[in-house]
Design a protein around this motif. Structure first.
Motif, PDB file in Angstrom:
ATOM      1  N   GLN A   1      -5.251  -5.040   1.758  1.00 54.06           N
ATOM      2  CA  GLN A   1      -4.077  -5.153   2.608  1.00 54.06           C
ATOM      3  C   GLN A   1      -3.034  -6.004   1.880  1.00 54.06           C
ATOM      4  O   GLN A   1      -3.389  -6.870   1.072  1.00 54.06           O
ATOM      5  CB  GLN A   1      -4.419  -5.804   3.955  1.00 54.06           C
ATOM      6  CG  GLN A   1      -5.373  -4.997   4.824  1.00 54.06           C
ATOM      7  CD  GLN A   1      -4.788  -3.676   5.277  1.00 54.06           C
ATOM      8  OE1 GLN A   1      -3.575  -3.558   5.445  1.00 54.06           O
ATOM      9  NE2 GLN A   1      -5.644  -2.677   5.484  1.00 54.06           N
TER      10      GLN A   1
ATOM     11  N   PRO B   1      -3.604   6.790   0.725  1.00 59.84           N
ATOM     12  CA  PRO B   1      -4.261   5.826   1.606  1.00 59.84           C
ATOM     13  C   PRO B   1      -5.201   4.903   0.826  1.00 59.84           C
ATOM     14  O   PRO B   1      -6.060   5.364   0.080  1.00 59.84           O
ATOM     15  CB  PRO B   1      -5.030   6.714   2.584  1.00 59.84           C
ATOM     16  CG  PRO B   1      -4.276   7.996   2.607  1.00 59.84           C
ATOM     17  CD  PRO B   1      -3.784   8.177   1.212  1.00 59.84           C
ATOM     18  N   GLY B   2      -5.002   3.602   0.978  1.00 59.90           N
ATOM     19  CA  GLY B   2      -5.849   2.634   0.308  1.00 59.90           C
ATOM     20  C   GLY B   2      -5.418   2.259  -1.095  1.00 59.90           C
ATOM     21  O   GLY B   2      -6.061   1.424  -1.739  1.00 59.90           O
TER      22      GLY B   2
ATOM     23  N   PRO C   1      -7.973   5.167  -4.992  1.00 62.21           N
ATOM     24  CA  PRO C   1      -9.010   5.221  -3.952  1.00 62.21           C
ATOM     25  C   PRO C   1      -9.687   6.578  -3.817  1.00 62.21           C
ATOM     26  O   PRO C   1     -10.759   6.669  -3.225  1.00 62.21           O
ATOM     27  CB  PRO C   1      -8.243   4.875  -2.679  1.00 62.21           C
ATOM     28  CG  PRO C   1      -6.835   5.293  -2.967  1.00 62.21           C
ATOM     29  CD  PRO C   1      -6.621   5.074  -4.425  1.00 62.21           C
TER      30      PRO C   1
ATOM     31  N   GLY D   1      -3.531   0.211  -3.479  1.00 66.62           N
ATOM     32  CA  GLY D   1      -2.843  -1.072  -3.455  1.00 66.62           C
ATOM     33  C   GLY D   1      -2.093  -1.336  -4.750  1.00 66.62           C
ATOM     34  O   GLY D   1      -2.689  -1.338  -5.832  1.00 66.62           O
TER      35      GLY D   1
ATOM     36  N   LEU E   1     -12.405   2.088  -1.948  1.00 65.69           N
ATOM     37  CA  LEU E   1     -11.195   1.389  -1.529  1.00 65.69           C
ATOM     38  C   LEU E   1     -10.653   1.907  -0.205  1.00 65.69           C
ATOM     39  O   LEU E   1      -9.894   1.203   0.475  1.00 65.69           O
ATOM     40  CB  LEU E   1     -10.125   1.530  -2.615  1.00 65.69           C
ATOM     41  CG  LEU E   1     -10.525   0.905  -3.955  1.00 65.69           C
ATOM     42  CD1 LEU E   1      -9.646   1.428  -5.060  1.00 65.69           C
ATOM     43  CD2 LEU E   1     -10.457  -0.609  -3.878  1.00 65.69           C
ATOM     44  N   PHE E   2     -11.031   3.133   0.155  1.00 64.55           N
ATOM     45  CA  PHE E   2     -10.613   3.706   1.435  1.00 64.55           C
ATOM     46  C   PHE E   2     -11.824   4.360   2.067  1.00 64.55           C
ATOM     47  O   PHE E   2     -12.494   5.188   1.451  1.00 64.55           O
ATOM     48  CB  PHE E   2      -9.495   4.733   1.239  1.00 64.55           C
ATOM     49  CG  PHE E   2      -8.953   5.281   2.537  1.00 64.55           C
ATOM     50  CD1 PHE E   2      -8.027   4.568   3.274  1.00 64.55           C
ATOM     51  CD2 PHE E   2      -9.387   6.512   3.018  1.00 64.55           C
ATOM     52  CE1 PHE E   2      -7.535   5.062   4.476  1.00 64.55           C
ATOM     53  CE2 PHE E   2      -8.897   7.022   4.210  1.00 64.55           C
ATOM     54  CZ  PHE E   2      -7.971   6.289   4.940  1.00 64.55           C
ATOM     55  N   ASP E   3     -12.115   3.971   3.297  1.00 66.67           N
ATOM     56  CA  ASP E   3     -13.314   4.459   3.969  1.00 66.67           C
ATOM     57  C   ASP E   3     -13.005   4.609   5.458  1.00 66.67           C
ATOM     58  O   ASP E   3     -12.671   3.629   6.132  1.00 66.67           O
ATOM     59  CB  ASP E   3     -14.458   3.465   3.760  1.00 66.67           C
ATOM     60  CG  ASP E   3     -15.794   3.985   4.290  1.00 66.67           C
ATOM     61  OD1 ASP E   3     -15.786   4.994   5.028  1.00 66.67           O
ATOM     62  OD2 ASP E   3     -16.823   3.371   3.967  1.00 66.67           O
ATOM     63  N   ARG E   4     -13.100   5.820   5.966  1.00 62.54           N
ATOM     64  CA  ARG E   4     -12.789   6.059   7.381  1.00 62.54           C
ATOM     65  C   ARG E   4     -13.786   5.388   8.322  1.00 62.54           C
ATOM     66  O   ARG E   4     -13.514   5.255   9.517  1.00 62.54           O
ATOM     67  CB  ARG E   4     -12.726   7.570   7.663  1.00 62.54           C
ATOM     68  CG  ARG E   4     -11.590   8.267   6.918  1.00 62.54           C
ATOM     69  CD  ARG E   4     -11.443   9.715   7.342  1.00 62.54           C
ATOM     70  NE  ARG E   4     -10.410  10.389   6.569  1.00 62.54           N
ATOM     71  CZ  ARG E   4      -9.114  10.322   6.842  1.00 62.54           C
ATOM     72  NH1 ARG E   4      -8.701   9.600   7.874  1.00 62.54           N
ATOM     73  NH2 ARG E   4      -8.235  10.957   6.088  1.00 62.54           N
TER      74      ARG E   4
ATOM     75  N   LEU F   1       0.852  -1.178   0.000  1.00 60.78           N
ATOM     76  CA  LEU F   1       0.000   0.000   0.000  1.00 60.78           C
ATOM     77  C   LEU F   1       0.892   1.232   0.000  1.00 60.78           C
ATOM     78  O   LEU F   1       1.915   1.273   0.685  1.00 60.78           O
ATOM     79  CB  LEU F   1      -0.899   0.030   1.239  1.00 60.78           C
ATOM     80  CG  LEU F   1      -1.898  -1.112   1.412  1.00 60.78           C
ATOM     81  CD1 LEU F   1      -2.710  -0.898   2.681  1.00 60.78           C
ATOM     82  CD2 LEU F   1      -2.822  -1.241   0.205  1.00 60.78           C
TER      83      LEU F   1
ATOM     84  N   TYR G   1      -9.782   1.022   7.651  1.00 60.70           N
ATOM     85  CA  TYR G   1      -9.872   2.052   6.609  1.00 60.70           C
ATOM     86  C   TYR G   1      -9.721   1.508   5.186  1.00 60.70           C
ATOM     87  O   TYR G   1     -10.558   1.750   4.336  1.00 60.70           O
ATOM     88  CB  TYR G   1      -8.842   3.162   6.839  1.00 60.70           C
ATOM     89  CG  TYR G   1      -8.934   3.853   8.170  1.00 60.70           C
ATOM     90  CD1 TYR G   1     -10.159   4.104   8.773  1.00 60.70           C
ATOM     91  CD2 TYR G   1      -7.789   4.250   8.850  1.00 60.70           C
ATOM     92  CE1 TYR G   1     -10.256   4.740  10.002  1.00 60.70           C
ATOM     93  CE2 TYR G   1      -7.870   4.895  10.085  1.00 60.70           C
ATOM     94  CZ  TYR G   1      -9.105   5.127  10.650  1.00 60.70           C
ATOM     95  OH  TYR G   1      -9.191   5.751  11.860  1.00 60.70           O
ATOM     96  N   SER G   2      -8.624   0.802   4.913  1.00 61.62           N
ATOM     97  CA  SER G   2      -8.348   0.349   3.554  1.00 61.62           C
ATOM     98  C   SER G   2      -9.004  -1.001   3.283  1.00 61.62           C
ATOM     99  O   SER G   2      -8.898  -1.929   4.096  1.00 61.62           O
ATOM    100  CB  SER G   2      -6.832   0.223   3.336  1.00 61.62           C
ATOM    101  OG  SER G   2      -6.552  -0.301   2.047  1.00 61.62           O
TER     102      SER G   2
END
Length: 231
Positions: free
Chosen positions: A202, A133-134, A173, A136, A190-193, A129, A198-199
């Motif tokens: 992995q 953030p998120g 993402p 891949g 692909l990225f969600d708080r 990663l 979050y991601s």
């Protein structure tokens, strides 16, 4: 396996396991990650796996950290049960949202349908990663799809855009600059708080891109706003 240990910072060491990117590396990377987490315990600040390396950040004396790394690799073997999750990610492959799709097809001597079939026809391990953030980094795509990054990156790439760079593939993402060859778009977040971790992806997970039609893409929440091709 005897890794090479390199100094990154006063509290960080790089553990180099391999010299080239290969899907066969991932079981070893995952096994090493698990062993390092166990050996360092609460003294581990961060562990960042990548294609061929693991970056270990720690809260103890560097000499002791080095000794723990050596200890972690004693008798290390991949664990067949340690594989990550498998994701099926829907993608609308179309030139309006993946403007390099026809260019990549022409470059490789394939039809657009053949490009789509090749890209969606295999599982891709998530190597690392990064970038955002998120995001891949996955691979390896079929050699016929390998394509260099754009000479001039886009200032804005839409969230969910699926692209290829060399033999890697990825999905953006979030809206960001980017220089990958875009061939489609996914509605998946692909990225969600609000998501644990979050991601969605992995390192060690596997991804299969699944071709869908525009109607299904829209029904799944996709944004079909077009992007222009880039030279």
């Amino acid at each position: 396996m005897t890794p090479r240990i390199e100094v990154v910072a006063f509290d960080s060491l790089m553990v180099r396991l391999f010299d080239r990117i290969d899907e066969a590396n991932m079981p070893w990377i995952l096994a090493a990650s698990q062993r390092l987490r166990a050996v360092f315990g609460a003294q581990l600040i961060d562990l960042v796996p990548s294609y061929t390396t693991l970056m270990v950040q720690f809260d103890l004396a560097p000499n002791e950290a080095r000794q723990r790394i050596v200890q972690a690799f004693e008798g290390l073997q991949p664990d067949p049960g340690s594989a990550g999750r498998r994701h099926e990610i829907p993608v609308w492959y179309h030139a309006s949202v993946g403007p390099e799709l026809p260019l990549l097809a022409a470059r490789s001597g394939l039809s657009e349908a053949e490009v789509i079939s090749l890209h969606s026809g295999r599982d891709y391990p998530v190597f690392a990663l990064g970038f955002a953030p998120g995001f891949g980094f996955m691979g390896l795509v079929d050699e016929r799809l390998a394509s260099p990054r754009l000479s001039t990156p886009r200032k804005r790439v839409a969230a969910g855009s699926v692209g290829i760079a060399e033999r890697q593939t990825a999905a953006y993402p979030a809206v960001s600059p980017g220089g990958w060859n875009l061939i489609g778009r996914t509605p998946v977040r692909l990225f969600d708080r609000e998501r644990e971790g979050y991601s969605l992806l992995q390192p060690g997970d596997r991804v299969r891109f699944v071709a869908v039609e525009r109607a299904e893409f829209i029904n799944l929440g996709g944004d079909d706003s077009p992007l222009e091709a880039q030279a």
